[in-house]
Design a protein around this motif. Structure first.
Motif, PDB file in Angstrom:
ATOM      1  N   MET A  29      45.706  39.998  36.379  1.00 43.61           N
ATOM      2  CA  MET A  29      46.219  39.212  38.052  1.00 43.61           C
ATOM      3  C   MET A  29      47.706  38.809  38.284  1.00 43.61           C
ATOM      4  O   MET A  29      48.315  39.399  39.394  1.00 43.61           O
ATOM      5  CB  MET A  29      45.250  37.518  38.317  1.00 43.61           C
ATOM      6  CG  MET A  29      43.908  38.174  38.900  1.00 43.61           C
ATOM      7  SD  MET A  29      43.437  39.225  39.982  1.00 43.61           S
ATOM      8  CE  MET A  29      44.406  37.984  40.973  1.00 43.61           C
ATOM      9  N   LEU A  32      49.191  41.917  39.135  1.00 47.20           N
ATOM     10  CA  LEU A  32      49.466  42.068  41.120  1.00 47.20           C
ATOM     11  C   LEU A  32      50.035  41.184  41.663  1.00 47.20           C
ATOM     12  O   LEU A  32      50.646  41.649  42.440  1.00 47.20           O
ATOM     13  CB  LEU A  32      47.625  41.801  40.881  1.00 47.20           C
ATOM     14  CG  LEU A  32      46.906  42.205  41.771  1.00 47.20           C
ATOM     15  CD1 LEU A  32      46.930  44.100  41.753  1.00 47.20           C
ATOM     16  CD2 LEU A  32      45.559  42.365  42.066  1.00 47.20           C
ATOM     17  N   ARG A  33      49.935  39.912  41.370  1.00 47.78           N
ATOM     18  CA  ARG A  33      50.617  39.229  42.359  1.00 47.78           C
ATOM     19  C   ARG A  33      51.843  39.509  42.037  1.00 47.78           C
ATOM     20  O   ARG A  33      52.916  39.151  43.226  1.00 47.78           O
ATOM     21  CB  ARG A  33      50.351  37.950  41.987  1.00 47.78           C
ATOM     22  CG  ARG A  33      49.577  37.046  42.120  1.00 47.78           C
ATOM     23  CD  ARG A  33      49.365  35.699  42.124  1.00 47.78           C
ATOM     24  NE  ARG A  33      48.674  35.136  40.920  1.00 47.78           N
ATOM     25  CZ  ARG A  33      48.329  35.269  39.939  1.00 47.78           C
ATOM     26  NH1 ARG A  33      46.747  35.396  40.333  1.00 47.78           N
ATOM     27  NH2 ARG A  33      48.227  34.757  39.260  1.00 47.78           N
ATOM     28  N   PHE A  44      43.961  46.141  33.813  1.00 44.19           N
ATOM     29  CA  PHE A  44      42.844  45.425  34.236  1.00 44.19           C
ATOM     30  C   PHE A  44      41.613  46.829  32.946  1.00 44.19           C
ATOM     31  O   PHE A  44      40.537  46.315  33.496  1.00 44.19           O
ATOM     32  CB  PHE A  44      43.096  45.598  35.792  1.00 44.19           C
ATOM     33  CG  PHE A  44      42.854  44.966  36.177  1.00 44.19           C
ATOM     34  CD1 PHE A  44      42.352  43.541  36.147  1.00 44.19           C
ATOM     35  CD2 PHE A  44      43.975  44.790  37.865  1.00 44.19           C
ATOM     36  CE1 PHE A  44      43.250  42.357  36.938  1.00 44.19           C
ATOM     37  CE2 PHE A  44      44.189  43.805  38.446  1.00 44.19           C
ATOM     38  CZ  PHE A  44      43.986  41.969  37.680  1.00 44.19           C
ATOM     39  N   GLN A  64      34.081  41.765  39.455  1.00 44.32           N
ATOM     40  CA  GLN A  64      35.278  41.453  39.807  1.00 44.32           C
ATOM     41  C   GLN A  64      36.679  42.148  39.820  1.00 44.32           C
ATOM     42  O   GLN A  64      37.820  42.626  40.187  1.00 44.32           O
ATOM     43  CB  GLN A  64      35.431  40.105  39.650  1.00 44.32           C
ATOM     44  CG  GLN A  64      37.046  38.998  40.055  1.00 44.32           C
ATOM     45  CD  GLN A  64      37.082  39.358  41.662  1.00 44.32           C
ATOM     46  OE1 GLN A  64      35.914  39.356  42.583  1.00 44.32           O
ATOM     47  NE2 GLN A  64      38.169  40.076  41.933  1.00 44.32           N
ATOM     48  N   ILE A  65      36.576  42.483  37.991  1.00 43.59           N
ATOM     49  CA  ILE A  65      37.734  43.442  37.624  1.00 43.59           C
ATOM     50  C   ILE A  65      37.484  44.213  37.899  1.00 43.59           C
ATOM     51  O   ILE A  65      39.302  45.322  38.852  1.00 43.59           O
ATOM     52  CB  ILE A  65      37.665  43.204  36.627  1.00 43.59           C
ATOM     53  CG1 ILE A  65      37.475  42.165  35.768  1.00 43.59           C
ATOM     54  CG2 ILE A  65      38.425  44.511  35.767  1.00 43.59           C
ATOM     55  CD1 ILE A  65      37.568  41.520  33.798  1.00 43.59           C
ATOM     56  N   CYS A  67      36.906  45.597  40.780  1.00 38.49           N
ATOM     57  CA  CYS A  67      37.802  44.870  42.293  1.00 38.49           C
ATOM     58  C   CYS A  67      38.702  44.955  42.261  1.00 38.49           C
ATOM     59  O   CYS A  67      40.061  45.952  43.145  1.00 38.49           O
ATOM     60  CB  CYS A  67      37.282  44.162  43.115  1.00 38.49           C
ATOM     61  SG  CYS A  67      38.218  43.746  44.678  1.00 38.49           S
ATOM     62  N   ASN A  68      39.650  44.212  41.195  1.00 39.78           N
ATOM     63  CA  ASN A  68      40.842  43.888  40.927  1.00 39.78           C
ATOM     64  C   ASN A  68      41.664  45.470  40.567  1.00 39.78           C
ATOM     65  O   ASN A  68      42.978  45.493  40.895  1.00 39.78           O
ATOM     66  CB  ASN A  68      41.049  42.682  39.972  1.00 39.78           C
ATOM     67  CG  ASN A  68      40.927  41.183  40.547  1.00 39.78           C
ATOM     68  OD1 ASN A  68      40.444  41.019  41.733  1.00 39.78           O
ATOM     69  ND2 ASN A  68      40.461  40.836  39.133  1.00 39.78           N
ATOM     70  N   ASP A 110      37.777  44.781  51.131  1.00 40.66           N
ATOM     71  CA  ASP A 110      38.171  45.030  50.100  1.00 40.66           C
ATOM     72  C   ASP A 110      38.395  46.906  49.495  1.00 40.66           C
ATOM     73  O   ASP A 110      40.142  47.866  49.793  1.00 40.66           O
ATOM     74  CB  ASP A 110      38.163  44.831  49.038  1.00 40.66           C
ATOM     75  CG  ASP A 110      38.980  43.748  48.319  1.00 40.66           C
ATOM     76  OD1 ASP A 110      39.547  43.112  48.762  1.00 40.66           O
ATOM     77  OD2 ASP A 110      38.186  42.976  47.567  1.00 40.66           O
TER      78      ASP A 110
END
Length: 276
Positions: A29, A32-33, A44, A64-65, A67-68, A110
């Motif tokens: 994360m 990613l940011r 991921f 969720q992972i 998705c990330n 997404d």
């Protein structure tokens, strides 16, 4: 935790341990940011492998992972792989939570984010679906609703739907201002989108007001050398050029070049772009 710390944790606990797997996800994360999409993908994938084994493919944390990971792939324009991940997350959330749950609506948005690189019309339909669902379930001023409004604005903006994009950007901005205040960084990102679409519509006066507001606040809050402040300065310089205010535009470009050489270095792609 640092990447070094994560490696130590892996050695001590083993790849399938929940704590270590969560560390990979947290590092992903952060990457990613920072738009380090290739590195985020690696983290991921490691986290997803661990969560699949530990919690199962359909557990909310696993989804969720996935998705990330889809977002990291999308950032690299690996649209086919990104779509697979987002569709997996959407199917899992629909099954576990129901198609009208906020988590499922988030997956719709997404997935639309992948599709808008390929088919704008399809993306618009999906963003409108996500927005309508968020409005009904979460309310008009919920963070996810406002993000969906902004995302719909982006989908309308790219193929030239400037009027519709402006409406969505203004709505998202008004909500952010009410909830977070005028000077919050999330609010200023919406300000920048609105300035961009006004500029492209040749509404130069409105765009200038928007860009100057964002520039003053970002310099105050983040510092004059922050990447987002430099980007806003570039946007304003480009606007001055569009308004044929060539002297001010040239002065701003020269200022931007000095700042980027200092902050990014003379060989950074953004610095070299200024030179060209």
């Amino acid at each position: 935790m640092s990447r070094r710390g994560s490696k130590i944790g892996e050695k001590l606990r083993g790849l399938g341990h929940e704590v270590t797997t969560s560390n990979f996800a947290d590092i992903g994360m952060a990457l990613l940011r920072d738009k380090k999409y290739d590195e985020a993908e690696v983290m991921f994938r490691r986290a997803l492998g661990g969560m699949n084994n530990l919690l199962g493919r359909d557990h909310p944390h696993t989804l969720q992972i996935a998705c990330n990971l889809g977002m990291a792939l999308n950032g690299q324009r690996k649209c086919g792989e990104a779509e697979i991940m987002q569709r997996r997350a959407l199917a899992g959330r629909k099954k576990a939570l129901g198609k009208h749950h906020a988590g499922a609506l988030l997956s719709v948005r997404d997935l639309a984010g992948v599709r808008d690189r390929q088919k704008y019309d399809e993306a618009e339909v999906m963003y409108r679906r996500a927005l309508a669902g968020s409005e009904k379930i979460l309310g008009l001023d919920h963070r996810d609703t406002l993000l969906s409004a902004n995302s719909l604005g982006l989908a309308l903006h790219e193929p030239g739907g400037y009027d519709g994009a402006e409406v969505m950007y203004r709505r998202a901005l008004a909500g952010r201002e009410r909830i977070l205040g005028r000077d919050h960084q999330d609010t200023l990102r919406h300000v920048n989108n609105l300035g961009w679409v006004l500029h492209e519509q040749k509404k130069y006066g409105g765009a200038e007001n928007i860009y100057r507001r964002a520039l003053v606040t970002r310099r105050k809050v983040l510092g004059p050398d922050h990447r987002e402040a430099l980007q806003t300065h570039d946007n304003l310089a480009l606007l001055m050029q569009s308004r044929k205010n060539h002297e001010e535009a040239e002065a701003m470009y020269r200022h931007a070049l000095v700042d980027k050489e200092k902050v990014l270095g003379p060989d950074h792609q953004d610095t070299l772009h200024m030179v060209r």
